[in-house]
Design a protein around this motif. Structure first.
Motif, short mmCIF file in Angstrom:
data_model
loop_
_atom_site.label_atom_id
_atom_site.label_comp_id
_atom_site.label_asym_id
_atom_site.label_seq_id
_atom_site.Cartn_x
_atom_site.Cartn_y
_atom_site.Cartn_z
N ILE A 51 0.91 -1.18 0.12
CA ILE A 51 0.05 -0.08 -0.09
C ILE A 51 0.89 1.24 0.03
CG2 ILE A 51 -1.75 1.44 1.35
CD1 ILE A 51 -2.73 -1.08 -0.13
N ARG A 52 1.92 1.17 0.77
CA ARG A 52 2.95 2.32 0.88
C ARG A 52 3.52 2.62 -0.53
NH1 ARG A 52 3.98 0.27 5.85
NH2 ARG A 52 5.69 -0.71 5.27
N ALA A 53 3.99 1.52 -1.05
CA ALA A 53 4.56 1.77 -2.25
C ALA A 53 3.57 2.20 -3.44
CB ALA A 53 5.04 0.25 -2.80
N LYS A 54 2.40 1.87 -3.12
CA LYS A 54 1.52 2.31 -4.42
C LYS A 54 1.25 3.68 -4.07
CE LYS A 54 -2.77 1.25 -6.49
NZ LYS A 54 -3.55 0.28 -7.02
N VAL A 55 1.26 4.12 -2.66
CA VAL A 55 0.83 5.76 -2.42
C VAL A 55 2.28 6.42 -3.00
CG1 VAL A 55 0.79 7.25 -0.63
CG2 VAL A 55 -0.56 5.31 -0.64
N VAL A 56 3.33 5.99 -2.85
CA VAL A 56 4.53 6.85 -3.12
C VAL A 56 4.65 6.92 -4.86
CG1 VAL A 56 7.14 6.45 -3.40
CG2 VAL A 56 5.82 6.08 -1.32
N GLU A 57 4.10 5.76 -5.43
CA GLU A 57 3.94 5.68 -6.73
C GLU A 57 2.95 6.61 -7.33
OE1 GLU A 57 2.12 2.56 -9.48
OE2 GLU A 57 3.91 1.67 -8.91
N ALA A 58 1.99 6.96 -6.55
CA ALA A 58 0.93 7.62 -6.99
C ALA A 58 1.40 9.22 -6.94
CB ALA A 58 -0.31 7.38 -6.37
N ALA A 59 2.21 9.28 -6.05
CA ALA A 59 2.76 10.90 -5.93
C ALA A 59 3.61 11.26 -6.61
CB ALA A 59 3.50 10.84 -4.38
#
Length: 59
Positions: A51-59
């Motif tokens: 989930i954290r990786a996906k949030v970072v990717e989206a930012a």
């Protein structure tokens, strides 16, 4: 669960980890063994990393 640990820095998708969680704990009314609880905790940690990786990717 996944057959072998992934190399450091490689993150599976949250959906893939969620499938493993559901496979491990098919019926939440049934208590897991100590080994099962440890595996579930590792999967929760992996899910949170995904989930954290996906949030970072989206930012």
């Amino acid at each position: 669960m996944s057959p072998s640990p992934l190399p450091p820095g490689v993150v599976r998708s949250a959906a893939a980890v969620n499938e493993d969680i559901r496979r491990l704990w098919r019926d939440p009314r049934v208590q897991l063994s100590g080994e099962g609880r440890a595996a579930l905790e590792r999967l929760y940690e992996e899910w949170a990393a995904a989930i954290r990786a996906k949030v970072v990717e989206a930012a």
